[in-house]
Design a protein around this motif. Sequence first.
Motif, mmCIF file in Angstrom:
data_model
loop_
_atom_site.group_PDB
_atom_site.id
_atom_site.type_symbol
_atom_site.label_atom_id
_atom_site.label_comp_id
_atom_site.label_asym_id
_atom_site.label_seq_id
_atom_site.Cartn_x
_atom_site.Cartn_y
_atom_site.Cartn_z
ATOM 1 N N VAL A 12 -9.212 -1.270 9.657
ATOM 2 C CA VAL A 12 -10.517 -2.116 9.313
ATOM 3 C C VAL A 12 -10.016 -2.795 8.127
ATOM 4 O O VAL A 12 -10.025 -2.335 7.038
ATOM 5 C CB VAL A 12 -11.791 -1.304 9.133
ATOM 6 N N ASP A 39 -7.802 -1.072 5.156
ATOM 7 C CA ASP A 39 -6.699 -1.948 4.723
ATOM 8 C C ASP A 39 -6.058 -1.466 3.215
ATOM 9 O O ASP A 39 -4.670 -1.406 3.322
ATOM 10 C CB ASP A 39 -7.122 -3.401 4.418
ATOM 11 N N GLY A 40 -6.671 -0.926 2.307
ATOM 12 C CA GLY A 40 -6.186 -0.444 1.140
ATOM 13 C C GLY A 40 -5.266 0.848 1.536
ATOM 14 O O GLY A 40 -4.212 0.786 1.229
HETATM 15 MG MG MG Z 1 -11.009 -2.026 2.716
#
Ligand code: MG
Lengths: 383, 91, 288
Positions: free
Chosen positions: C132, C106-107
């Motif tokens: 993820v 996600d980051g």
């Molecule tokens: Mg993450």
Amino acid sequence: MRPAVLTGEHYMTGDVACAEGALAAGCLFFGGYPITPATEVAERMAHRLPEIGGTYIQMEDEIAAMASIIGASCAGAKSMTSTSGPGFSLMMENLGLAVITETPCVVVNVQRAGPSTGLPTQGAQGDMMQARWGSHGDYEIIAMSPASAQEIFYLTIEAFNLAEKYRTPVLIMTDEVIGHMSERVIIPKAREIKTVERVKAKGRKDRFRPYAAGDLGVPPMANAGDGYKIHVTGLTHDEMGYPAMTVEAQYAMMDRLVGKIRNNVKDIIRYEEFMTEDADFIIISYGVSARTGWAAVEEARARGMKVGMLRLITVWPFAEDKIRELAARVKGMVTVEINLGQVHLEVERCVAGRVPVRLVGHPGGTLISPDTVIQTIKQEFGV
Amino acid sequence: MALWRVPLDAEQIDVTLGIVHIIKERCKGCGYCIEFCPKEVLEFSKEFNQKGYHPPRVKKPDDCVNCHYCEIICPEFAIYSIEAEQEQANP
Amino acid sequence: MTIAQEAIREATSHPLDDLLRTERIPHIWCPGCGIGTAFSSCLIAMKESGIDLEKTVMVSGIGCSGRGAGYVKLDSYHTTHGRAIPFATGMKLANTDLNVVVFSGDGDLFAIGGNHFIHAARRNVDITVVCVNNFNYGMTGGQAAATTPHLAKTTTTPLGNPESPFNLPLLAYAAGASYVARWTTLHARDLTTAIQEALANPGFSFVEVLAPCPINYGRRNKEKPLDTLRLFQDKSIIKNNAHPTELDVDWEKGVVLGTFVNNPRPCSTDMYDKTCRLEEKPEKKTAA
Ligand SMILES: [Mg+2]
Ligand SMILES: Cc1ncc(C[n+]2csc(CCOP(=O)(O)OP(=O)(O)O)c2C)c(N)n1
Ligand code: SF4
Ligand code: SF4
Ligand code: SF4
């Protein structure tokens, strides 16, 4: 429909000649992002690539442009991007990815005066050290600096050839003046142009070691989809391409990465000497400033001064041996470049105090006049 | 038994019998397979693997319906099931 | 049970081993980490979809999730933080025969790489992106991400996250993705089906996988691995075709899972060929 090689005599700008050189070299992918004074390279590629079965994409920024050309090259296409200072800064992290993953590609920097947005429409040569060291960590890089539209055509072909041969990114460090000036450019017949293709992986697919040294220290390359199921990472890796987080792995990988360039400098470095045989004073220059250098040599000779020029065509790796050799037989040197002393530092390093070395520099926005060069030689060396 | 055990997969799966296979050395003991097996076939074993985790063991071998849920949720590629007859056909 | 059966149960290989770089297993993911499940679902989907695996590539960015590319026995590229999508875009455009799957965190995909995500979705580049989402930066030790729920604790939000997280499916939808789904690692079977559908969609496909990061996120938010999966069970609402605006991650309210967009439209290369390649001209060259 125009062919990839536009054989004939043309008037074109350096930017357009650069694009044509790329096409003649076999470039099939360009990831771009507009920026003065490099935009015309992208525009030309946007016109021309679909004509010859290639692909142009305008990415969302230069980080993406750089990443896209590495991806395209890993998929097998010769690929290129072009930019100027601000975009070049954004490309630096992924330039390092191309270095460590040994992905051939060409990056063109049509330099303008910086720092930051600087003088967007005016030329400079202030990114030369960034070209050398802009990405983090140790590495070797190839950077070429053309002095005319005709030369940018040929050097772009050379840049692709070296990129493929050594599996490395190659930089074309040109500038606004060369990029924007229209000159006569002769494009030879396609069959007269020598192009180099990467050495491809061969042999048993289950035994292939993607980062084991081949000829010249360069590993043969498997493209995505070739069936070798390779792993490629920006982490320090072993010969399998697998992450290997040890000092030994770092040492072995770096030794080969740096070695494949350092051990082959004779093949990579290109320079040109102009009236150096009997010279007492040597001008060291490159790119557009070499034009200042030529004029200065001619003017100086007319005035009876024994001045010659070493024109660096490949700025990186640096022509150290040549400069040391010259330093042993002349009385002084001047570096002529449109910055406040970048390549000059390298000249000083190589000369190592044997003869005096002076900079004729300028922070950008204009060319250096031959007169300034001659005045400097006179004043500094008392001729 | 928690309510959610029923809707997860059970009704979509043809009821066949399965045999669970465990690669003990790959297990990191998260317990997902044990907790979410719809038939409560598995439990933690008492033994330790080399990494120091307790891998699952089969508590009720006859209850496995070969739903493969343990196989798909296992983050470690450490467990899978095979249809019982198939297993007998090709051991 | 006979001794023979007991012996068989102690297996040494797994049905997915042909898609794994088994010499690199065990992977680096912590016990109970959801990335392994998401990855496993991705491999099963690739295998079951029947696509040519020799022409299938996995591209990852940087992060725990970004290590995915290092374990799959396919052509696999572990790139730079946030840049998996533009790398994958170049790859797909240079050789349209490749099936390109981006597997990352996600980051990576939505903070540092957010700009690339929206543009690839807008262009409808024919790639599949599996994200993820473990609500934090796992690899760097559990800092706040663009997906961290409001008030959740991370090392950089010690008193709770003052910001609101992205609703990723809404973002994907708004940017033009032609396939959008969200599942959790508990819903591994639905997740696998979604990834298979995503692979089949000839355009930009996005699958969000809500996943536990027990070590860095769970620990600071009083969730043991099993607690997170129970939360996924108790607080999720399966609702296919739910409107993307209903998809915020708010565990109080419940989190909606399902397939939300499945609207194939011409992908970037089709549109490029149609618009930019004049008829008489030669076919696109696939790089040798
Ligand atoms: Mg993450
Ligand atoms: C340019 C850059 N900035 C920062 C980092 C440090 N870094 C590595 S992984 C990561 C975050 C990864 O988070 P996410 O994508 O959510 O993956 P996760 O570890 O949670 O799976 C960061 C910030 C980096 N590698 N590169
Ligand atoms: S296959 Fe696994 S999850 Fe399914 S019933 Fe058997 S042991 Fe339980
Ligand atoms: S899910 Fe896998 S790792 Fe977790 S306990 Fe079961 S076998 Fe072990
Ligand atoms: S830190 Fe979190 S995301 Fe990373 S491997 Fe461990 S549990 Fe997974």
